[in-house]
Scaffold this active site. Structure first.
Site, PDB file in Angstrom:
ATOM      1  N   GLU A 111       0.827  -1.212   0.000  1.00  0.00           N
ATOM      2  CA  GLU A 111       0.000   0.000   0.000  1.00  0.00           C
ATOM      3  C   GLU A 111       0.862   1.264   0.000  1.00  0.00           C
ATOM      4  O   GLU A 111       0.412   2.339   0.392  1.00  0.00           O
ATOM      5  CB  GLU A 111      -0.946   0.017   1.214  1.00  0.00           C
ATOM      6  CG  GLU A 111      -1.946  -1.117   1.272  1.00  0.00           C
ATOM      7  CD  GLU A 111      -3.027  -1.097   0.182  1.00  0.00           C
ATOM      8  OE1 GLU A 111      -3.005  -0.183  -0.664  1.00  0.00           O
ATOM      9  OE2 GLU A 111      -3.873  -2.013   0.183  1.00  0.00           O
ATOM     10  N   HIS A 135      -2.914   2.128   7.994  1.00  0.00           N
ATOM     11  CA  HIS A 135      -4.015   1.419   7.329  1.00  0.00           C
ATOM     12  C   HIS A 135      -4.217   0.098   8.060  1.00  0.00           C
ATOM     13  O   HIS A 135      -3.243  -0.593   8.376  1.00  0.00           O
ATOM     14  CB  HIS A 135      -3.695   1.156   5.849  1.00  0.00           C
ATOM     15  CG  HIS A 135      -4.513   0.038   5.287  1.00  0.00           C
ATOM     16  ND1 HIS A 135      -5.886   0.103   5.209  1.00  0.00           N
ATOM     17  CD2 HIS A 135      -4.173  -1.201   4.836  1.00  0.00           C
ATOM     18  CE1 HIS A 135      -6.347  -1.032   4.718  1.00  0.00           C
ATOM     19  NE2 HIS A 135      -5.329  -1.845   4.478  1.00  0.00           N
ATOM     20  N   HIS A 137      -7.380  -3.273   9.343  1.00  0.00           N
ATOM     21  CA  HIS A 137      -8.586  -4.047   9.011  1.00  0.00           C
ATOM     22  C   HIS A 137      -9.442  -4.313  10.248  1.00  0.00           C
ATOM     23  O   HIS A 137      -9.589  -5.475  10.653  1.00  0.00           O
ATOM     24  CB  HIS A 137      -8.185  -5.393   8.407  1.00  0.00           C
ATOM     25  CG  HIS A 137      -7.374  -5.335   7.152  1.00  0.00           C
ATOM     26  ND1 HIS A 137      -6.753  -6.442   6.604  1.00  0.00           N
ATOM     27  CD2 HIS A 137      -7.083  -4.310   6.314  1.00  0.00           C
ATOM     28  CE1 HIS A 137      -6.120  -6.113   5.491  1.00  0.00           C
ATOM     29  NE2 HIS A 137      -6.288  -4.813   5.295  1.00  0.00           N
ATOM     30  N   GLU A 166     -18.283  10.666  21.568  1.00  0.00           N
ATOM     31  CA  GLU A 166     -16.917  11.179  21.431  1.00  0.00           C
ATOM     32  C   GLU A 166     -16.552  11.498  19.979  1.00  0.00           C
ATOM     33  O   GLU A 166     -15.582  12.206  19.716  1.00  0.00           O
ATOM     34  CB  GLU A 166     -15.912  10.111  21.899  1.00  0.00           C
ATOM     35  CG  GLU A 166     -15.871   9.895  23.382  1.00  0.00           C
ATOM     36  CD  GLU A 166     -15.258  11.082  24.099  1.00  0.00           C
ATOM     37  OE1 GLU A 166     -14.079  11.368  23.866  1.00  0.00           O
ATOM     38  OE2 GLU A 166     -15.985  11.732  24.869  1.00  0.00           O
ATOM     39  N   HIS A 207     -12.955  -3.467   3.032  1.00  0.00           N
ATOM     40  CA  HIS A 207     -11.518  -3.703   3.213  1.00  0.00           C
ATOM     41  C   HIS A 207     -10.974  -3.188   4.552  1.00  0.00           C
ATOM     42  O   HIS A 207     -10.353  -3.958   5.283  1.00  0.00           O
ATOM     43  CB  HIS A 207     -10.762  -3.067   2.025  1.00  0.00           C
ATOM     44  CG  HIS A 207      -9.277  -3.233   2.062  1.00  0.00           C
ATOM     45  ND1 HIS A 207      -8.485  -3.191   0.951  1.00  0.00           N
ATOM     46  CD2 HIS A 207      -8.421  -3.429   3.094  1.00  0.00           C
ATOM     47  CE1 HIS A 207      -7.215  -3.368   1.286  1.00  0.00           C
ATOM     48  NE2 HIS A 207      -7.152  -3.513   2.589  1.00  0.00           N
TER      49      HIS A 207
HETATM   50  O1  2HA Z   1      -0.634  -5.286   3.606  1.00  0.00           O
HETATM   51  O2  2HA Z   1      -3.506  -4.584   4.244  1.00  0.00           O
HETATM   52  O3  2HA Z   1      -4.294  -3.640   1.940  1.00  0.00           O
HETATM   53  C1  2HA Z   1      -1.810  -5.939   3.399  1.00  0.00           C
HETATM   54  C2  2HA Z   1      -2.922  -4.995   3.276  1.00  0.00           C
HETATM   55  C3  2HA Z   1      -3.273  -4.561   1.922  1.00  0.00           C
HETATM   56 ZN    ZN Z   2      -5.477  -3.774   3.741  1.00  0.00          ZN
END
Ligand code: 2HA
Ligand code: ZN
Length: 268
Positions: A111, A135, A137, A166, A207
């Site tokens: 990414e 980033h 998940h 909040e 995602h």
């Molecule tokens: O690195 O999260 O979006 C793996 C991820 C790709």
């Molecule tokens: Zn990801």
């Protein structure tokens, strides 16, 4: 450098233990400020130059601590030198080289376009005071993108502001909703950087989420609060739906009370 490693160990460990970083999911980058340069100046570059997919003169010469592609965030605490690296951008902003890390051999996260292009945005918008981008998940944010029809930036921002008192204080600019785009693509990178120019959080449909901040704690904290609000929202839906909610007037009052100028257009 040791202090930076300790910071990233704390953040990546917390992300893994919260269940936000299964397998190689999630990635972290930190633009280094000049205090950290002395240590790295002693290092010989460990790689040749690799071309960036697009020139980024705004971050020419900058150095970034970045998690490695295919590496697990949960392993950073144990083997930082294998799972993170420091890259340097060349003087034209067209290529990167490795200064440290990714032992024995490796490269930055897939990414990287989203990370570097977002750093361009957040460096500009913060007047060079913001250094962190994450980033990840988290389950509830992702689940919400499946559970709610016709999500967009307005409806998502309002839903989360209403789900946890909040939220308007932690993300008064709301949260950008980005419809599904291929992971790791330049399109996703561009859309994310564009979102980061006006907000501190962006959700990637089906995602995950991205957040920025002055430091890793601030970026992590923003994501943590959004994930908590998404979790509350899903629990309310599972319990038969909201019978009442924070009103627009109450949300405005909270923002005013904590002196948070918020994005009024999200209430239009
Ligand atoms: O690195 O999260 O979006 C793996 C991820 C790709
Ligand atoms: Zn990801």
């Amino acid at each position: 450098m040791q202090k930076l490693i300790e910071e990233i160990k704390k953040t990546s460990g917390d992300m893994a233990r919260r269940g936000w970083a299964e397998s190689n999911g999630g990635n972290i980058s930190l633009r280094l400020n000049s205090e950290n340069y002395a240590y790295l100046n002693e290092f010989q570059p460990k790689s040749g130059w690799t071309q960036l997919p697009v020139a980024m003169p705004e971050i020419a010469g900058e150095r970034f601590l970045v998690t490695g592609t295919g590496r697990f965030l949960r392993n950073i605490e144990v083997f930082p030198e294998k799972n993170i690296g420091v890259i340097e951008i060349d003087q034209k902003g067209e290529a990167w080289q490795l200064l440290w890390g990714y032992e024995p051999i490796g490269a930055p996260t897939s990414e990287l376009p989203a990370h570097l292009l977002s750093h361009v945005s957040i460096k500009q918008k913060s007047n060079n005071q913001s250094f962190a981008f994450i980033h990840t998940h988290p389950n509830s944010v992702i689940a919400l993108t499946y559970a709610v029809a016709n999500l967009d930036t307005k409806s998502l921002s309002r839903l989360l502001w209403q789900s946890h008192a909040e939220c308007v204080v932690v993300f008064p600019q709301g949260i950008e909703f980005l419809p599904w785009v291929m992971a790791g693509s330049m399109d996703l990178g561009r859309a994310t950087a564009n979102a980061m120019s006006r907000r501190n959080l962006a959700v990637w449909e089906f995602h995950g989420i991205c957040g920025c901040g002055r430091n890793l704690d601030e970026a992590f904290g923003r994501i943590d609060v959004a994930e908590k609000a998404a979790d509350i929202c899903l629990r309310v839906m599972a319990a038969g739906g909201a019978k009442k909610t924070l009103t627009e007037t109450q949300i405005r009052a909270i923002a005013e009370n904590f002196n948070c100028p918020f994005d009024e257009s999200l209430f239009d």
